[in-house]
Design a protein around this motif. Structure first.
Motif, PDB file in Angstrom:
ATOM      1  N   PRO A 136      75.750 -19.135 -10.314  1.00 63.58           N
ATOM      2  CA  PRO A 136      74.887 -19.138  -9.127  1.00 63.58           C
ATOM      3  C   PRO A 136      73.448 -19.513  -9.499  1.00 63.58           C
ATOM      4  O   PRO A 136      73.028 -19.362 -10.652  1.00 63.58           O
ATOM      5  CB  PRO A 136      74.965 -17.692  -8.627  1.00 63.58           C
ATOM      6  CG  PRO A 136      76.261 -17.176  -9.162  1.00 63.58           C
ATOM      7  CD  PRO A 136      76.429 -17.842 -10.503  1.00 63.58           C
ATOM      8  N   LYS A 137      72.707 -19.958  -8.532  1.00 59.86           N
ATOM      9  CA  LYS A 137      71.338 -20.424  -8.760  1.00 59.86           C
ATOM     10  C   LYS A 137      70.480 -19.376  -9.452  1.00 59.86           C
ATOM     11  O   LYS A 137      69.666 -19.693 -10.324  1.00 59.86           O
ATOM     12  CB  LYS A 137      70.724 -20.803  -7.411  1.00 59.86           C
ATOM     13  CG  LYS A 137      69.316 -21.344  -7.477  1.00 59.86           C
ATOM     14  CD  LYS A 137      68.834 -21.733  -6.074  1.00 59.86           C
ATOM     15  CE  LYS A 137      67.403 -22.232  -6.094  1.00 59.86           C
ATOM     16  NZ  LYS A 137      66.941 -22.608  -4.719  1.00 59.86           N
ATOM     17  N   GLU A 138      70.635 -18.093  -9.114  1.00 51.52           N
ATOM     18  CA  GLU A 138      69.770 -17.046  -9.638  1.00 51.52           C
ATOM     19  C   GLU A 138      70.284 -16.390 -10.924  1.00 51.52           C
ATOM     20  O   GLU A 138      69.622 -15.490 -11.450  1.00 51.52           O
ATOM     21  CB  GLU A 138      69.548 -15.977  -8.566  1.00 51.52           C
ATOM     22  CG  GLU A 138      68.900 -16.490  -7.294  1.00 51.52           C
ATOM     23  CD  GLU A 138      67.555 -17.159  -7.545  1.00 51.52           C
ATOM     24  OE1 GLU A 138      66.789 -16.641  -8.375  1.00 51.52           O
ATOM     25  OE2 GLU A 138      67.277 -18.199  -6.913  1.00 51.52           O
ATOM     26  N   GLN A 139      71.444 -16.799 -11.431  1.00 52.59           N
ATOM     27  CA  GLN A 139      71.944 -16.182 -12.668  1.00 52.59           C
ATOM     28  C   GLN A 139      70.998 -16.478 -13.816  1.00 52.59           C
ATOM     29  O   GLN A 139      70.554 -17.612 -13.996  1.00 52.59           O
ATOM     30  CB  GLN A 139      73.351 -16.703 -12.988  1.00 52.59           C
ATOM     31  CG  GLN A 139      73.985 -16.019 -14.201  1.00 52.59           C
ATOM     32  CD  GLN A 139      75.442 -16.422 -14.402  1.00 52.59           C
ATOM     33  OE1 GLN A 139      76.096 -16.924 -13.491  1.00 52.59           O
ATOM     34  NE2 GLN A 139      75.957 -16.220 -15.606  1.00 52.59           N
ATOM     35  N   ASP A 140      70.671 -15.437 -14.604  1.00 47.75           N
ATOM     36  CA  ASP A 140      69.686 -15.625 -15.667  1.00 47.75           C
ATOM     37  C   ASP A 140      70.292 -16.197 -16.943  1.00 47.75           C
ATOM     38  O   ASP A 140      69.821 -17.192 -17.482  1.00 47.75           O
ATOM     39  CB  ASP A 140      68.926 -14.324 -15.958  1.00 47.75           C
ATOM     40  CG  ASP A 140      69.832 -13.120 -16.180  1.00 47.75           C
ATOM     41  OD1 ASP A 140      71.070 -13.269 -16.203  1.00 47.75           O
ATOM     42  OD2 ASP A 140      69.289 -11.999 -16.330  1.00 47.75           O
TER      43      ASP A 140
END
Length: 278
Positions: A136-140
Motif C-alpha cells: 500500500p502507498k503508506e507502508q513504510d
C-alpha cells in the motif's frame, strides 16, 4: 532499519512473482564476468530497477531520490525539505532465490532534516522482499530481510556493519528464532566515506551468510514472515510462519545520503537440490 539494542510486470499480484527458473532465465542476456557475476547495475541508468517510497505510489522516484551520476547510484534528499518518514527502496526488476550478491557502498554527506536519529550513517540492502507492487502507498518497510549497513560515528564506540534486521520477518539464529529485530555482525567499524564491500550469500530459505571486506561476519537460516516493525502492509500478504525462499533485492534510502558503485550477482540455483537434501 532501526537498530533495537512504472511498469507493470507479469504475476505482479503474486507475492514473489513467477517461478525462480523463469525469473532468472530472463538474465541470460547479461554476460557474466570471469567469476560468474552479472552486473545488476549498469553504471548508466536504473531502467532495470523501480522505486517504492513510503507515502508515494510504486514507480514514483520522489525528489529524484535515486539517481545515477558518475557511474554510481546516488541516494540524495536535496529536493525533500523535511524527510517525513519517506523511507524508500530501489528494487531490481525480478526476484532471486539462490545467489551471491556483491554491493559496494560508501556513506556521504549529512543526515536529512527530520530523518530519525537511528538512520544516521545507516542504510542497507533488502532481500527476500515482497513485491513492492503489493505494498500500500503508506507502508513504510517491505516485508523482507535486510543486510544493514552502518558507519562509524567518530565517538570511539564500535558500530559493526553487515548486520541483519527483519521488518515483518524472523530468522533462526543459533538454533532458535532470533529474539531481537536486529542481529549485530562481528565486523569492525568503518568510519568516514571509505568504500565497503558487502557480500550476501543466500541459499533460498536455508543458510544466509553476510561477508564484509572478505570476512564472514554473520550467519543465520530459515528466513520467514513474522515479527513486527513493518507497518501499513496488506494483511493478506503477511502470512506469519511462511518460509521465504525467494524475493526482490532492493537498495535502501532512509535519510542518510549513500553511494552504490557496484551491484553484482552470481546465480547459485545449481545448489538448490544439494541444499534440499541436507
Amino acid at each position: 532499519m532501526k537498530k533495537i539494542f512504472l511498469v507493470p510486470f507479469a504475476c505482479a499480484a503474486i507475492f514473489f512473482g513467477c517461478s525462480t527458473t523463469k525469473k532468472q532465465a530472463s538474465h541470460t542476456q547479461l554476460k557474466p564476468n570471469k567469476n560468474g557475476f552479472i552486473s545488476l547495475f549498469n553504471q548508466k541508468d536504473i531502467n532495470d530497477w523501480f522505486v517504492k517510497i513510503a507515502h508515494h505510489e510504486v514507480g514514483e522516484n520522489y525528489g529524484n531520490t535515486f539517481r545515477v551520476e558518475d557511474g554510481m547510484v546516488k541516494v540524495r534528499y536535496d529536493q525533500y525539505g523535511d524527510f517525513n518518514d519517506q523511507f524508500g527502496h530501489l528494487y531490481y526488476k525480478v526476484p532471486y532465490s539462490y545467489y551471491h550478491l556483491v554491493v559496494e557502498y560508501r556513506f556521504v554527506g549529512e543526515l536529512q532534516k527530520g530523518a530519525p536519529d537511528y538512520t544516521l550513517r545507516n542504510s542497507g540492502v533488502m532481500f527476500h522482499s515482497q513485491d513492492p507492487r503489493t505494498m500500500p502507498k503508506e507502508q513504510d518497510w517491505p516485508i523482507s530481510v535486510e543486510m544493514q549497513f552502518l558507519g562509524g560515528l567518530g565517538d570511539g564506540k564500535p558500530r559493526p556493519t553487515g548486520n541483519m534486521c527483519s521488518p515483518g520477518t524472523n530468522v533462526v539464529y543459533k538454533g532458535k528464532i532470533a529474539a531481537s529485530h536486529c542481529l549485530n555482525s562481528s565486523s569492525k567499524t568503518y568510519h568516514g566515506d571509505q568504500w565497503v564491500r558487502a557480500e550476501l550469500v543466500v541459499l533460498g530459505d536455508s543458510l544466509i551468510t553476510h561477508i564484509i571486506n572478505g570476512d564472514t561476519v554473520l550467519q543465520y537460516s530459515k528466513p520467514q514472515i513474522g515479527g513486527g516493525t513493518a507497518n501499513g502492509y496488506d494483511p493478506k500478504i503477511k502470512i506469519d510462519g511462511k518460509l521465504l525462499s525467494s524475493g526482490f533485492i532492493a537498495l535502501q534510502s532512509e535519510g542518510q545520503p549513500i553511494d552504490f558503485r557496484k551491484v553484482e550477482l552470481k546465480d547459485l540455483s545449481h545448489l538448490k537440490e544439494k541444499t534440499r537434501r541436507k
